[in-house]
Design a protein around this motif. Structure first.
Motif, PDB file in Angstrom:
ATOM      1  N   ASN A  99      36.737  42.520  -7.803  1.00 11.47           N
ATOM      2  CA  ASN A  99      37.744  41.746  -8.527  1.00 11.47           C
ATOM      3  C   ASN A  99      37.311  40.309  -8.772  1.00 11.47           C
ATOM      4  OD1 ASN A  99      39.823  43.650  -9.094  1.00 11.47           O
ATOM      5  ND2 ASN A  99      40.276  43.694  -6.915  1.00 11.47           N
ATOM      6  N   ILE A 100      36.552  39.729  -7.856  1.00 14.95           N
ATOM      7  CA  ILE A 100      36.018  38.382  -8.078  1.00 14.95           C
ATOM      8  C   ILE A 100      35.109  38.393  -9.298  1.00 14.95           C
ATOM      9  CG2 ILE A 100      34.419  36.634  -7.168  1.00 14.95           C
ATOM     10  CD1 ILE A 100      35.642  37.315  -4.358  1.00 14.95           C
ATOM     11  N   GLY A 101      34.199  39.345  -9.360  1.00 15.07           N
ATOM     12  CA  GLY A 101      33.313  39.442 -10.520  1.00 15.07           C
ATOM     13  C   GLY A 101      34.099  39.671 -11.794  1.00 15.07           C
ATOM     14  N   HIS A 102      35.070  40.548 -11.731  1.00 17.48           N
ATOM     15  CA  HIS A 102      35.906  40.882 -12.883  1.00 17.48           C
ATOM     16  C   HIS A 102      36.638  39.651 -13.407  1.00 17.48           C
ATOM     17  CE1 HIS A 102      39.075  43.064 -15.149  1.00 17.48           C
ATOM     18  NE2 HIS A 102      38.152  43.999 -15.254  1.00 17.48           N
ATOM     19  N   SER A 103      37.057  38.783 -12.498  1.00 11.55           N
ATOM     20  CA  SER A 103      37.843  37.607 -12.889  1.00 11.55           C
ATOM     21  C   SER A 103      37.027  36.571 -13.668  1.00 11.55           C
ATOM     22  CB  SER A 103      38.468  36.951 -11.659  1.00 11.55           C
ATOM     23  OG  SER A 103      37.487  36.302 -10.878  1.00 11.55           O
ATOM     24  N   HIS A 104      35.722  36.718 -13.676  1.00 15.21           N
ATOM     25  CA  HIS A 104      34.864  35.739 -14.357  1.00 15.21           C
ATOM     26  C   HIS A 104      34.497  36.152 -15.787  1.00 15.21           C
ATOM     27  CE1 HIS A 104      34.213  32.803 -11.190  1.00 15.21           C
ATOM     28  NE2 HIS A 104      34.328  33.828 -10.359  1.00 15.21           N
ATOM     29  N   ILE A 105      35.176  37.131 -16.338  1.00 18.25           N
ATOM     30  CA  ILE A 105      34.849  37.619 -17.674  1.00 18.25           C
ATOM     31  C   ILE A 105      34.860  36.510 -18.728  1.00 18.25           C
ATOM     32  CG2 ILE A 105      37.215  38.359 -18.114  1.00 18.25           C
ATOM     33  CD1 ILE A 105      36.044  40.528 -19.956  1.00 18.25           C
ATOM     34  N   ALA A 106      35.757  35.573 -18.609  1.00 17.77           N
ATOM     35  CA  ALA A 106      35.878  34.525 -19.630  1.00 17.77           C
ATOM     36  C   ALA A 106      35.138  33.246 -19.254  1.00 17.77           C
ATOM     37  CB  ALA A 106      37.349  34.206 -19.874  1.00 17.77           C
ATOM     38  N   SER A 107      34.417  33.266 -18.148  1.00 19.72           N
ATOM     39  CA  SER A 107      33.731  32.063 -17.692  1.00 19.72           C
ATOM     40  C   SER A 107      32.494  31.775 -18.528  1.00 19.72           C
ATOM     41  CB  SER A 107      33.316  32.204 -16.227  1.00 19.72           C
ATOM     42  OG  SER A 107      34.430  32.378 -15.399  1.00 19.72           O
ATOM     43  N   GLU A 108      32.435  30.586 -19.069  1.00 17.58           N
ATOM     44  CA  GLU A 108      31.224  30.127 -19.763  1.00 17.58           C
ATOM     45  C   GLU A 108      30.190  29.683 -18.734  1.00 17.58           C
ATOM     46  OE1 GLU A 108      30.472  30.018 -23.081  1.00 17.58           O
ATOM     47  OE2 GLU A 108      32.311  31.157 -23.419  1.00 17.58           O
ATOM     48  N   ASP A 109      30.678  29.056 -17.671  1.00 21.68           N
ATOM     49  CA  ASP A 109      29.827  28.552 -16.600  1.00 21.68           C
ATOM     50  C   ASP A 109      29.956  29.504 -15.416  1.00 21.68           C
ATOM     51  OD1 ASP A 109      28.477  27.162 -14.646  1.00 21.68           O
ATOM     52  OD2 ASP A 109      29.857  25.459 -14.612  1.00 21.68           O
ATOM     53  N   LEU A 110      28.867  30.182 -15.080  1.00 21.63           N
ATOM     54  CA  LEU A 110      28.907  31.175 -14.014  1.00 21.63           C
ATOM     55  C   LEU A 110      28.568  30.593 -12.646  1.00 21.63           C
ATOM     56  CD1 LEU A 110      27.271  34.170 -15.902  1.00 21.63           C
ATOM     57  CD2 LEU A 110      29.669  33.903 -15.256  1.00 21.63           C
ATOM     58  N   SER A 111      28.452  29.271 -12.546  1.00 26.27           N
ATOM     59  CA  SER A 111      28.065  28.669 -11.268  1.00 26.27           C
ATOM     60  C   SER A 111      29.077  28.972 -10.165  1.00 26.27           C
ATOM     61  CB  SER A 111      27.840  27.164 -11.414  1.00 26.27           C
ATOM     62  OG  SER A 111      29.011  26.522 -11.854  1.00 26.27           O
ATOM     63  N   GLU A 112      30.346  29.027 -10.493  1.00 25.70           N
ATOM     64  CA  GLU A 112      31.364  29.353  -9.489  1.00 25.70           C
ATOM     65  C   GLU A 112      31.189  30.789  -8.992  1.00 25.70           C
ATOM     66  OE1 GLU A 112      36.120  30.039  -9.450  1.00 25.70           O
ATOM     67  OE2 GLU A 112      35.446  28.188 -10.419  1.00 25.70           O
ATOM     68  N   CYS A 113      30.900  31.698  -9.888  1.00 26.83           N
ATOM     69  CA  CYS A 113      30.678  33.094  -9.502  1.00 26.83           C
ATOM     70  C   CYS A 113      29.416  33.207  -8.638  1.00 26.83           C
ATOM     71  CB  CYS A 113      30.567  33.972 -10.750  1.00 26.83           C
ATOM     72  SG  CYS A 113      30.489  35.739 -10.394  1.00 26.83           S
ATOM     73  N   VAL A 114      28.363  32.510  -9.037  1.00 26.83           N
ATOM     74  CA  VAL A 114      27.121  32.523  -8.264  1.00 26.83           C
ATOM     75  C   VAL A 114      27.381  31.985  -6.859  1.00 26.83           C
ATOM     76  CG1 VAL A 114      24.813  31.503  -8.076  1.00 26.83           C
ATOM     77  CG2 VAL A 114      25.628  32.355 -10.289  1.00 26.83           C
ATOM     78  N   GLU A 115      28.048  30.863  -6.785  1.00 24.39           N
ATOM     79  CA  GLU A 115      28.349  30.258  -5.483  1.00 24.39           C
ATOM     80  C   GLU A 115      29.183  31.207  -4.632  1.00 24.39           C
ATOM     81  OE1 GLU A 115      27.925  27.732  -2.442  1.00 24.39           O
ATOM     82  OE2 GLU A 115      26.870  27.604  -4.353  1.00 24.39           O
ATOM     83  N   SER A 116      30.106  31.934  -5.246  1.00 26.95           N
ATOM     84  CA  SER A 116      30.948  32.862  -4.480  1.00 26.95           C
ATOM     85  C   SER A 116      30.107  33.958  -3.828  1.00 26.95           C
ATOM     86  CB  SER A 116      32.033  33.475  -5.367  1.00 26.95           C
ATOM     87  OG  SER A 116      31.532  34.519  -6.179  1.00 26.95           O
ATOM     88  N   ILE A 117      29.034  34.368  -4.473  1.00 28.14           N
ATOM     89  CA  ILE A 117      28.179  35.414  -3.902  1.00 28.14           C
ATOM     90  C   ILE A 117      27.565  34.930  -2.590  1.00 28.14           C
ATOM     91  CG2 ILE A 117      26.019  36.701  -4.251  1.00 28.14           C
ATOM     92  CD1 ILE A 117      26.937  36.841  -7.280  1.00 28.14           C
ATOM     93  N   PHE A 118      27.065  33.714  -2.577  1.00 24.66           N
ATOM     94  CA  PHE A 118      26.463  33.190  -1.355  1.00 24.66           C
ATOM     95  C   PHE A 118      27.512  32.856  -0.300  1.00 24.66           C
ATOM     96  CE2 PHE A 118      23.270  32.428  -4.650  1.00 24.66           C
ATOM     97  CZ  PHE A 118      22.211  33.136  -4.082  1.00 24.66           C
ATOM     98  N   GLN A 119      28.629  32.296  -0.716  1.00 22.14           N
ATOM     99  CA  GLN A 119      29.695  31.971   0.240  1.00 22.14           C
ATOM    100  C   GLN A 119      30.285  33.236   0.849  1.00 22.14           C
ATOM    101  OE1 GLN A 119      32.530  29.466  -1.769  1.00 22.14           O
ATOM    102  NE2 GLN A 119      31.297  27.629  -1.465  1.00 22.14           N
ATOM    103  N   ASN A 120      30.528  34.241   0.024  1.00 21.43           N
ATOM    104  CA  ASN A 120      31.103  35.484   0.536  1.00 21.43           C
ATOM    105  C   ASN A 120      30.135  36.209   1.460  1.00 21.43           C
ATOM    106  OD1 ASN A 120      33.605  35.170  -0.669  1.00 21.43           O
ATOM    107  ND2 ASN A 120      32.919  36.092  -2.575  1.00 21.43           N
ATOM    108  N   THR A 121      28.849  36.126   1.166  1.00 19.53           N
ATOM    109  CA  THR A 121      27.853  36.723   2.061  1.00 19.53           C
ATOM    110  C   THR A 121      27.942  36.079   3.438  1.00 19.53           C
ATOM    111  OG1 THR A 121      26.357  37.238   0.224  1.00 19.53           O
ATOM    112  CG2 THR A 121      25.393  37.157   2.433  1.00 19.53           C
TER     113      THR A 121
END
Length: 129
Positions: A99-121
């Motif tokens: 759902n986190i990945g899904h929520s970024h469909i409209a994101s122009e800047d994916l830095s928040e999604c990238v950061e979430s991958i490392f933080q969630n890990t």
């Protein structure tokens, strides 16, 4: 359509693997990337590219395999991500990552999604100890 989907998901994958924190040998990190990527790819694949689930699964599995993840493992991860995603009652960590990945469909800047991958890990690793 597969190429169009990968044109849209490749920047996310590239941003993650080019980050100095990325470690392919870290199975937990690969799983977090895989489930998050799946959610992002599923949103783009279904809503933008009008693709079938099987093609989305193949795309995500192919991207993970291209990184060095075993093809069978990558395919199983994509299939598991889909199962978690379609189960509306599923509140598992896997479902949340999709759902986190899904929520970024409209994101122009994916830095928040990238950061979430490392933080969630790291958050998951702390909870496992």
């Amino acid at each position: 359509m597969l190429g169009r989907l990968e044109d849209k998901t490749d920047p996310l994958v590239e941003a993650v693997i080019s980050d100095p924190r990325w470690v392919l040998e870290d199975e937990l990190m690969v799983q977090v990337l895989g489930f998050t990527l799946y959610g992002y790819a599923f949103a783009l694949g279904r809503i933008i590219c009008l693709m079938d689930v099987e093609d989305i699964n193949a795309s995500v599995a192919g991207q993970l395999a291209a990184l060095g993840v075993g093809p069978k493992y990558a395919q199983g991860l994509a299939e598991a991500a889909f199962e978690h995603f379609i189960n509306e009652e599923d509140q598992s960590v896997h479902s949340q990552l999709v759902n986190i990945g899904h929520s970024h469909i409209a994101s122009e800047d994916l830095s928040e999604c990238v950061e979430s991958i490392f933080q969630n890990t790291e958050t998951l690793r702390e909870h496992m100890q």
